[in-house]
Design a protein around this motif. Structure first.
Motif, PDB file in Angstrom:
ATOM      1  N   ALA A  84       0.832  -1.206   0.000  1.00  0.00           N
ATOM      2  CA  ALA A  84       0.000   0.000   0.000  1.00  0.00           C
ATOM      3  C   ALA A  84       0.867   1.257   0.000  1.00  0.00           C
ATOM      4  O   ALA A  84       0.582   2.226  -0.705  1.00  0.00           O
ATOM      5  N   LYS A  85       1.942   1.217   0.763  1.00  0.00           N
ATOM      6  CA  LYS A  85       2.848   2.364   0.800  1.00  0.00           C
ATOM      7  C   LYS A  85       3.413   2.630  -0.583  1.00  0.00           C
ATOM      8  O   LYS A  85       3.477   3.772  -1.044  1.00  0.00           O
ATOM      9  N   HIS A  86       3.787   1.557  -1.221  1.00  0.00           N
ATOM     10  CA  HIS A  86       4.322   1.677  -2.578  1.00  0.00           C
ATOM     11  C   HIS A  86       3.283   2.309  -3.501  1.00  0.00           C
ATOM     12  O   HIS A  86       3.584   3.229  -4.266  1.00  0.00           O
ATOM     13  N   LEU A  87       2.052   1.814  -3.430  1.00  0.00           N
ATOM     14  CA  LEU A  87       0.991   2.320  -4.308  1.00  0.00           C
ATOM     15  C   LEU A  87       0.656   3.781  -3.998  1.00  0.00           C
ATOM     16  O   LEU A  87       0.389   4.575  -4.903  1.00  0.00           O
ATOM     17  N   LEU A  88       0.701   4.127  -2.739  1.00  0.00           N
ATOM     18  CA  LEU A  88       0.411   5.514  -2.360  1.00  0.00           C
ATOM     19  C   LEU A  88       1.446   6.457  -2.952  1.00  0.00           C
ATOM     20  O   LEU A  88       1.129   7.556  -3.411  1.00  0.00           O
ATOM     21  N   GLU A  89       2.678   6.002  -2.939  1.00  0.00           N
ATOM     22  CA  GLU A  89       3.754   6.860  -3.430  1.00  0.00           C
ATOM     23  C   GLU A  89       3.786   6.926  -4.948  1.00  0.00           C
ATOM     24  O   GLU A  89       4.034   7.979  -5.527  1.00  0.00           O
ATOM     25  N   GLN A  90       3.591   5.774  -5.574  1.00  0.00           N
ATOM     26  CA  GLN A  90       3.856   5.683  -7.016  1.00  0.00           C
ATOM     27  C   GLN A  90       2.634   5.848  -7.910  1.00  0.00           C
ATOM     28  O   GLN A  90       2.773   5.934  -9.121  1.00  0.00           O
ATOM     29  N   THR A  91       1.458   5.798  -7.356  1.00  0.00           N
ATOM     30  CA  THR A  91       0.273   5.912  -8.202  1.00  0.00           C
ATOM     31  C   THR A  91      -0.650   6.999  -7.651  1.00  0.00           C
ATOM     32  O   THR A  91      -0.427   7.529  -6.572  1.00  0.00           O
TER      33      THR A  91
END
Length: 294
Positions: A248-255
């Motif tokens: 989720a952290k990844h998705l929040l940052e990258q998308t």
DNA sequence: CACTAAATGATTCTCCAACA
DNA sequence: TGTTGGAGAATCATTTAGTG
């Protein structure tokens, strides 16, 4: 005497060479600011290290601490050649007290790293101060390569030297483990654990319910918990949360996806609940986390 | 040592409402 | 659109006792 080396160590090879004891400086005092590993390449080497005298045969290794004074002794006997490498190491080697043989077992297999970003523990290599290697030719071969690499000074030779040193240390530590007749067979429970962790890694966002786990792994859930806890120190669902939140952290940052969509994607059908778990694990709410990133 | 059954305490999850 | 909180139901985690 034993030393432990952190898995998270940074190694740096300072110098390495082959030393022939016919060199008259052999009987002078030597010391240097780094760790020094000596491996006898050929013949017998008589070495005095801070008051104690060693007689080392081919394939034997001796690990010296920084500034430790050493010199040759027994000038009468014919002596051989030895490889040496000086290196620095951060964090430093720690003196390791080996009370029970089982400690090595723990270092070897008890706790395992999972696929989350946090480091749960350090695995320690245990290196004896002095040891006869079981694989002496392999060890000497590696040393030969190391010396060559340091002499050539081309391409990524320092990086290569570091890897070689790591391999040498690993080989020695592996030998030591084997000599203790430990670390041979993995217990069956470890295989169960691996299968369980694999399943969690692959299906954490869809199906990790108690029933599914029992069915997929063909073990009772109570047992799975027990095994998972034993090898990781954490619980199954805590691990699953970590995996989900990590993604989720990844998705929040990258998308630019909405929090609700992300919650859905990583495996929380209920976005309210997702927010709550995110806050609990990360410390800030999802949207705030996204805003705080550049 | 590998595993199960049963019991019990702990937590997670769902759903709803209130609020920024 | 997203965050926080409560209440109760549903699940999960752990322990203990026991089997081969």
């Amino acid at each position: 005497m034993y030393f432990s080396l952190s898995r998270l160590v940074s190694l740096d090879v300072k110098w390495a060479d082959l030393f022939d004891t016919s060199n008259p400086t052999f009987f002078d005092q030597h010391h240097n600011p780094y760790y020094e590993l000596i491996v006898i390449a050929d013949g017998t080497v008589h070495l005095e290290v801070s008051e104690s005298r060693h007689t080392l045969q081919t394939g034997e290794s001796l690990l010296l601490m920084p500034w430790e004074v050493h010199r040759g002794w027994n000038a009468q006997e014919r002596q051989g050649q030895f490889f040496w490498v000086q290196f620095s190491c951060n964090p430093d080697l720690q003196e390791f007290v080996l009370e029970r043989a089982s400690q090595l077992h723990i270092a070897h297999a008890e706790r395992t790293e999972l696929r989350t970003t946090e480091v749960h523990r350090e695995d320690l290599l245990v290196l004896p101060r002095r040891q006869q290697s079981l694989q002496r030719y392999k060890l000497l071969g590696l040393f030969e390569q190391l010396v060559q690499t340091m002499k050539q000074s081309k391409d990524y030779f320092r990086f290569h030297a570091t890897l070689l040193l790591g391999e040498i240390l690993l080989l020695m530590a592996g030998d030591f483990l084997e000599q203790r007749q430990l670390g041979a067979a993995s217990p069956a429970s470890y295989l169960t654990f691996r299968a369980l962790a694999d399943h969690l890694n692959n299906f954490y966002e869809s199906d990790v319910s108690k029933e599914t786990l029992e069915r997929v792994l063909e073990r009772k859930y109570e047992y799975l918990c027990q095994v998972f806890k034993k090898y990781t120190g954490t619980t199954i669902h805590h691990y699953v949360h970590q995996l989900k939140i990590q993604r989720a952290k990844h998705l929040l940052e990258q998308t630019a996806k909405s929090v609700k969509e992300i919650a859905e994607e990583v495996g929380y059908p209920d976005p309210f609940y997702f927010s709550r778990i995110f806050k609990k694990l990360v410390g800030v709410a999802p949207q705030h986390y996204r805003n705080s990133k550049p």
